[in-house]
Design a protein around this motif. Structure first.
Motif, PDB file in Angstrom:
ATOM      1  N   MET A 119      45.338  37.556  42.370  1.00 22.49           N
ATOM      2  CA  MET A 119      44.561  38.549  41.638  1.00 22.49           C
ATOM      3  C   MET A 119      44.439  38.112  40.189  1.00 22.49           C
ATOM      4  O   MET A 119      45.374  37.548  39.613  1.00 22.49           O
ATOM      5  N   VAL A 120      43.265  38.361  39.613  1.00 24.36           N
ATOM      6  CA  VAL A 120      43.027  38.119  38.196  1.00 24.36           C
ATOM      7  C   VAL A 120      42.790  39.463  37.536  1.00 24.36           C
ATOM      8  O   VAL A 120      41.977  40.255  38.004  1.00 24.36           O
ATOM      9  N   HIS A 121      43.516  39.712  36.449  1.00 24.31           N
ATOM     10  CA  HIS A 121      43.376  40.994  35.746  1.00 24.31           C
ATOM     11  C   HIS A 121      42.972  40.748  34.304  1.00 24.31           C
ATOM     12  O   HIS A 121      43.551  39.915  33.607  1.00 24.31           O
ATOM     13  N   ILE A 122      41.935  41.488  33.860  1.00 31.72           N
ATOM     14  CA  ILE A 122      41.477  41.427  32.476  1.00 31.72           C
ATOM     15  C   ILE A 122      41.767  42.772  31.832  1.00 31.72           C
ATOM     16  O   ILE A 122      41.509  43.825  32.423  1.00 31.72           O
ATOM     17  N   THR A 123      42.286  42.745  30.621  1.00 31.50           N
ATOM     18  CA  THR A 123      42.537  43.968  29.870  1.00 31.50           C
ATOM     19  C   THR A 123      41.510  44.080  28.759  1.00 31.50           C
ATOM     20  O   THR A 123      41.399  43.191  27.916  1.00 31.50           O
ATOM     21  N   ASN A 124      40.756  45.151  28.774  1.00 31.57           N
ATOM     22  CA  ASN A 124      39.717  45.380  27.774  1.00 31.57           C
ATOM     23  C   ASN A 124      40.041  46.542  26.849  1.00 31.57           C
ATOM     24  O   ASN A 124      39.167  47.008  26.119  1.00 31.57           O
ATOM     25  N   CYS A 125      41.276  47.029  26.875  1.00 33.17           N
ATOM     26  CA  CYS A 125      41.700  48.117  26.002  1.00 33.17           C
ATOM     27  C   CYS A 125      43.088  47.800  25.453  1.00 33.17           C
ATOM     28  O   CYS A 125      43.965  47.347  26.187  1.00 33.17           O
ATOM     29  N   LYS A 126      43.242  48.028  24.145  1.00 35.81           N
ATOM     30  CA  LYS A 126      44.521  47.895  23.452  1.00 35.81           C
ATOM     31  C   LYS A 126      45.003  46.455  23.332  1.00 35.81           C
ATOM     32  O   LYS A 126      45.459  46.045  22.287  1.00 35.81           O
TER      33      LYS A 126
END
Length: 710
Positions: A447-454
């Motif tokens: 799985m690849v996870h991108i964080t676009n908040c904080k």
């Protein structure tokens, strides 16, 4: 004659004794315990009555019954900035206050020919809005929203970079915009919507964006304030309230001396600092502070603990009982351990959660099971595990990163980085001074996870993830990743007009491709775009998730065996409050109430048609609350920010005092993140209307509840 004289003397002695004795409620003081007796004058001065009144009662006055906590709100800041590096999609902006503000700022910095710069095709003026969270410290970062002023004909902000600008609070009064001093600085690359579809199908998405962690708070640290209600207002009560809180929550200075975390400033105001253990879940800290006893003897505390044991073992009252035992402190630990033996999952979870914040790891297994299996308890279980200083917690959180649930995996990662950001398993590496790349050696599905908040970060769950070929995907306006069918290597190319093309060859591993892109100047939004396009073209070995964080405010449905003979589905219990979830898992600004989310869906139907451009993998986990309407600049569609709002049940005097004394939050449009349970409906009605055109709405997911994954 002797008998009548004896009776007379006996009667006189009895009369004297009766007049000298105190009232029955104070008999103990007459028999020698003068420390607990009071004069009538002292009793008149003490609005809460004598201490003896609560000597042996299970119910005592709590801090929350006579105070209101303020300061847990968001402050709205706004400014005008310049976005550069656009791919010919900029314009000479029309006259507006935003353009005037940018010109004045450029002149103040001594930049030559500012009007000529604004006429360049790769430059445009934008309005920048930031929402500063509670308890932010000087130098910490927060997210920004970037939008074009009214009348702008710019087609896309993709690839743009926000130049340094300053953010202030704005308050329109009688048609005049009043501004504060500069609270924060904003800059960074602009992240817009995904771009794997035609630009015409997502024009609205390309005209606005966000800068992840692009705002830097330059003012003093924000604290919380406790205000006494008017009917309890006095120097004595303020001092006693601060002492009651300080006995339960305290820290140590550099000399090793004990320092209480509450200090009475006036006869009504008490400054409250947050205990470090609760900093990433300050809403719970406030709830525990409200449950602290205002005045209580040892006898009364023992009686109350005994009564709380039965409340703890009842699922309906377990949550509140656990909070009260947590507020008592170490003396409540034995009773909470009894709750761990219960057959009810709710009782076990609430007991384990309170024990964790008391520094006891006895309930770690219960928290682990709740995070893994109980969908409604997950966010609170992970937050509780993140505050435990126990080596076994690290192992448990690593195990949670191997499960199927995306939000459990990333939630455990966030908890572990909060617990120890230098843990070698999750430390990661900084790339291009913009974001961090974390490659985890996990056993679960890739799985690849991108964080676009904080936080600007990319997390790879699975170390050996390889891209599938053939591939042809963009990373911003100037970088392309390509590979032929069956190739064992890929080519990353950067091209610009007037410059020679740059090429890099790398393996098909995802982390190697990301490193090659950043070496050629790719920004965090560029990496986002590449991963979204690769996912759409099915080049990724697993799924892509964006902001897959656990949420608060879900419902727990007891198992069948616990509701035998009753209709299933009618016994869902809400767990926590969607407005007051742990701030370590906050997405954008605090989510609005469900009613506001529904209103946003009704008023933003046109925007919903454009949201189809978002990646499919985001449909169940990418939830985000709409931000309140913004204002202050002439290009805004809505009105400006208002004065500080407090909970509806606080008195008018408390409101005026809190607005005057706070100093640092004078004019911002703010929303209280801390509401009394009785006033949630009233507070919801006073929230500002949602902005259906907000970029943050693109990250909103559906409401789900129950024990199963959505």
């Amino acid at each position: 004659m002797k008998r009548p004289l004896f009776l007379v003397w006996l009667t006189m002695i009895a009369l004297l004794a009766s007049t000298a004795a105190p009232p029955s409620g104070h008999a103990a003081g007459w028999w020698g315990s003068d420390k607990k007796s009071k004069t009538h004058k002292d009793k008149d001065d003490d609005e809460t009555g004598d201490l003896d009144e609560y000597d042996a009662r299970a119910k005592v006055p709590l801090v929350g019954e006579m105070t209101q906590i303020v300061g847990g709100y968001w402050i709205q800041l706004e400014g005008a900035g310049l976005v550069v590096d656009l791919n010919g999609t900029g314009e000479d902006p029309p006259p507006s206050e935003a353009r005037h503000a940018v010109l004045e700022d450029m002149k103040r910095r001594g930049i030559p020919n500012p009007n000529k710069i604004l006429k360049m095709p790769n430059v445009t003026v934008v309005i920048v809005t930031g929402y500063v969270p509670a308890l932010i410290r000087k130098g910490e970062h927060f997210d920004l929203e970037v939008r074009l002023p009214d009348g702008s004909k710019v087609k896309s902000l993709n690839g743009g970079r926000l130049m340094t600008c300053y953010l202030r609070e704005h308050l329109p009064v009688a048609g005049t915009d009043h501004t504060s001093h500069e609270f924060a600085v904003a800059e960074g690359p602009v992240l817009v919507g995904s771009s794997y579809k035609s630009t015409s199908g997502q024009a609205g998405m390309m005209r606005r964006g966000r800068v992840v962690a692009g705002g830097t708070w330059k003012w003093e640290d924000r604290f919380l304030d406790v205000y006494l209600r008017n009917d309890f207002r006095s120097i004595r009560n303020a001092t006693r309230t601060a002492e009651a809180i300080g006995r339960r929550f305290f820290d140590y200075d550099k000399h090793g001396q004990r320092v209480p975390l509450a200090e009475a400033k006036t006869d009504q105001k008490i400054v409250l600092k947050v205990m470090p253990k609760y900093r990433d879940n300050y809403p719970r800290y406030l709830e525990v502070v409200r449950k602290i006893a205002f005045r209580e003897t040892d006898v009364a505390r023992a009686v109350r603990i005994r009564a709380l044991k039965w409340d703890l073992l009842a699922p309906e009252t377990a949550a509140q009982a656990a909070l009260k035992l947590e507020a008592i402190g170490e003396q409540g630990i034995p009773t909470l351990k009894i709750g761990l033996k219960s057959n009810d999952p709710q009782v076990r979870f609430h007991s384990a959660e309170a024990l964790a914040y008391l520094g006891d790891s006895s309930g770690l297994n219960a928290l682990f099971e709740a995070a893994r299996d109980q969908y409604a308890f997950r966010i609170f279980a992970l937050a509780a595990m993140a505050c435990l200083d126990d080596p076994e917690v690290h192992l448990k959180l690593r195990d949670l990163m191997d499960v199927e649930s995306a939000e459990t995996r990333y939630g455990a990662f966030r908890a572990l980085t909060t617990l120890d950001k230098n843990d070698p398993f999750v430390r990661g590496e900084p790339l291009n001074n913009q974001f961090r790349l974390h490659t985890l050696k996990t056993d679960g599905p890739p799985m690849v996870h991108i964080t676009n908040c904080k936080k600007a970060e990319v997390v790879l769950f699975g170390r050996d993830q390889e891209l599938k070929t053939p591939i042809f995907a963009r990373a911003g306006n100037n970088i392309i990743v390509s590979g032929s069918p069956g190739a064992d290597h890929l080519t990353v190319t950067r091209f610009e007009v007037g410059h020679e093309d740059q090429r890099k060859k790398c393996s098909t591993q995802v982390q190697e491709v990301i490193r090659a892109m950043t070496e050629l100047g790719a920004t965090f939004p560029d990496v986002n775009q590449f991963l979204v396009e690769a996912d759409h073209q099915q080049n990724l070995p697993g799924r892509l998730e964006i902001d897959a964080l656990p949420r608060a405010g879900r419902s727990y449905e007891p198992p069948d065996q616990l509701i035998a003979g009753k209709a299933r589905g009618k016994h869902k219990n809400p767990v926590g409050n969607s407005e007051n979830g742990p701030n370590m898992f906050a997405v954008g600004q605090d989510k609005k109430a469900k009613k506001i989310s529904e209103d946003a869906e009704e008023t933003g139907k046109e925007e919903a048609s454009q949201a189809d451009a978002a990646p499919k993998s985001r449909k169940s986990t990418s939830a985000d609350g709409d931000l309140p309407s913004t204002g202050g600049m002439s290009g805004s569609k809505t009105t400006g920010s208002g004065a500080a709002s407090q909970s509806s049940d606080s008195s008018q005097t408390v409101k005026q005092t809190s607005q005057t004394d706070s100093g640092r939050s004078k004019t911002g449009s703010i929303k209280s993140a801390v509401q009394e349970s009785d006033d949630e409906d009233a507070a919801t009605k006073t929230l500002p209307p949602p902005n259906p055109w907000s970029f943050w709405r693109l990250f909103k997911g559906g409401d789900v509840s129950g024990n199963k994954e959505p």
